[in-house]
Design an enzyme around this catalytic site. Structure first.
Site: not given
Lengths: 96, 488
Positions: B76, B152, B176
């Protein structure tokens, strides 16, 4: 509806170092008011005598020895800087 | 069939038997990315040249004993990677091409010889539940690209679901990792707060953030956690608690497991198809010899409000570091320093990030601190106590990961409160600091995945894995694949 004024929004924007347009002031005034109104449901709860949780682990004063270690060089530290001069970060003037 | 349909263990065996090479594994990643990423938009930056070079070196290496030897992974983009662009999907960091160090989790993966395929798309600074807050091309759901992948860590979940990488790392502040894992039909784990070092994770809400793996199977999740977990002197909030061999917990035995099912997790806007899938899952557990009972988490309905006050307050402090002095994009339109701060931040941050900074700054400002921030911290105690009480009598808490399957792109983007409500079932877990996993447990009528959330006691990921693994072994939801790009 929580009563948040446009002046308050401008003040908060200044504290947060955000430049906001008049349009954004209008939008944030409305959105922050509705979010804060929503958040005020917490007032339904009696929290007298309840300890606040800042952290879920019971950690206190995590200390280590203050020993120098190799990390990054001055040159590396400046590598991503938008502006630099003579081994320092350069910024616009602070005084008018 | 893709090589990424195999587990890490199976791939290890194939490598050992010389049926496949690491170069083939890496090639599988980039081929798939070329095929489908123009639709999925999971990646922000690729690491192709270095990855292919590393693959060759690993194939030639004598010692192939590392725990994740040659496994292709995605990271990420809020996890710092040395000399590999790290943007947090923000225009503010658009030019941050040359970070100076690796996050501890990246170091740990490198030590076990994983290969970093690239950096994954996300909501800007991890603020969002749909990936629509990415300042680049937002990620789409591989199961249906009209739908959001969740957020997210949308890129982290979508890249695994689309078969672009074997596993990925995400971060979870209010759901997330688990929410996008549920929306994309993969396995997403948020470890106990403090289980995994946050050093090098660009901080959003420091008392809630945790890094975790996204994988196709529970076994792979346990494998990756074994590598990334553990105390780190560079993160004073990482816990000095021994890391068990999580894979040894995968006994496929849940006889006598005591499951608590919060009634709030089956009401509060949970759609019938999600509720039905969870009830089916509970029947599976019954058939495996576990028992379940309804319980109550009476303060969970206050979790969303509590979370937005606490996380935004912490974010407003954490994001103060983005000032345009040391790195990032500096505004060229400023004539003094304060003006430079303000213009750089305003030009670099998107709407949601500004909104949260504003909310947090307000909640922390003089005269409001007690009424909002401190009040929220007290309610956090009540929410945490709810879990503590349940865990006196039960081994795990089970419910849905999200109230609904994935929603359509654009459907909720204009209304922050509706978007925030999507996280109502994941947020309490972060507030309490306990571990939670999302595993696939069914599909909606439209063919979108549904996630089952299994929550455990502090530092008891082993039981969470055991419960998740037994369910996975008894069902086949995790074997379904999205139809993308005509392949597979």
């Amino acid at each position: 509806m929580a009563d948040i004024s446009k002046d308050q929004v401008k003040h908060v924007a200044h504290l947060a170092r955000l430049a906001v347009t008049d349009e954004e002031v209008d939008k944030f005034t409305e959105q922050l008011s509705s979010i804060i109104t929503y958040a005020e449901q917490l007032n339904e709860l009696d929290t007298d005598g309840v300890e606040p949780t800042t952290h879920v682990l019971d950690l206190k004063n995590v200390l280590r020895k203050d020993e120098p270690k190799d990390w990054i060089t001055q040159e590396e530290a400046l590598k991503n800087a938008p502006d630099k001069k003579d081994g320092h970060y350069r910024v616009p003037s602070i005084l008018e | 069939m893709s090589l990424f349909d195999y587990t890490i263990k199976e791939l290890e065996q194939k490598l050992h038997n010389k049926e496949i090479t690491i170069e083939e594994l890496v090639d599988t990643s980039y081929k798939r990315i070329n095929e489908v990423d123009s639709e999925v938009h999971a990646f922000l930056t690729l690491n192709e040249e270095a990855a292919r070079k590393q693959a060759k070196e690993l194939d030639e290496a004598e010692d192939k004993s590392a725990a994740l030897f040659g496994m292709p992974s995605g990271i990420k983009d809020n996890i710092v990677t040395k000399a590999l662009r790290t943007t947090c999907a923000s225009q503010f960091l658009d030019n941050f091409d040359d970070p100076l160090y690796n996050a501890t989790v990246v170091e740990k993966l490198n030590n076990e010889k994983t290969i970093t395929i690239g950096k994954l798309n996300m909501d800007e600074f991890a603020m969002g539940s749909s990936n629509e807050n990415s300042s680049y091309n937002p990620t789409r759901n591989p199961w249906n690209t009209d739908y959001v992948p969740g957020g997210s860590s949308g890129g982290s979940a979508a890249s695994v679901a689309a078969g672009e990488v074997l596993f990925s790392l995400g971060s979870d502040t209010g759901g997330s990792i688990r929410q996008p894992a549920a929306f994309c039909g993969v396995v997403g784990l948020k470890p106990t707060y403090g289980r995994v070092s946050r050093f090098g994770l660009v901080a959003f809400a420091s008392s809630l953030d945790q890094i975790g793996p996204i994988t196709r199977t529970v076994e792979d999740s346990a494998r990756v956690l074994e590598v990334i977990a553990g105390h780190d002197p560079m993160d004073s909030t990482s816990a000095n608690v021994e890391v068990p061999a999580y894979t040894e917990a995968l006994t496929n035995d849940v006889k006598g497991l005591k499951i608590a099912v919060p009634e709030e997790y089956l009401s509060e806007g949970v759609t019938p198809e999600v509720r039905d899938s969870v009830m089916e899952a509970l029947k599976v557990y019954e058939s495996l010899g576990a028992t379940w009972e309804k319980v109550s988490l009476p303060h969970s309905k206050y979790a969303v409000a509590t979370y937005y006050l606490i996380s935004s307050s912490e974010a407003s402090a954490n994001l103060a570091r983005f000032d345009g002095v040391r790195y990032g994009v500096r505004s060229e339109n400023a004539d003094n320093m304060i003006d430079m701060f303000k213009k750089s931040r305003s030009e670099g941050f998107g709407d949601e990030v500004k909104r949260r900074i504003m909310l947090g700054t307000f909640a922390l400002s003089s005269g409001y601190y007690d009424a909002y921030y401190k009040k929220a911290q007290k309610v956090r105690t009540l929410i945490k106590n709810d879990f503590d009480k349940i865990f006196e009598d039960y081994d795990v808490v089970i419910g849905p990961t999200t109230p609904t399957p994935a929603f359509k792109v654009g459907e909720k983007v204009d209304d922050p409160l509706t978007m925030y409500a999507n996280d109502i079932l994941t947020i309490p877990v972060n507030l309490a600091g306990v571990p939670g996993i999302s595993v696939p447990c069914g599909f909606s009528e439209q063919g979108l995945p549904i996630g089952l959330q299994i929550i455990g006691k502090h530092f008891d990921e082993s039981t969470v894995f055991r419960a998740a693994h037994a369910f996975e072994k008894a069902t086949d939801h995790h074997t379904k694949r999205p139809q993308l790009g005509g392949a597979k």
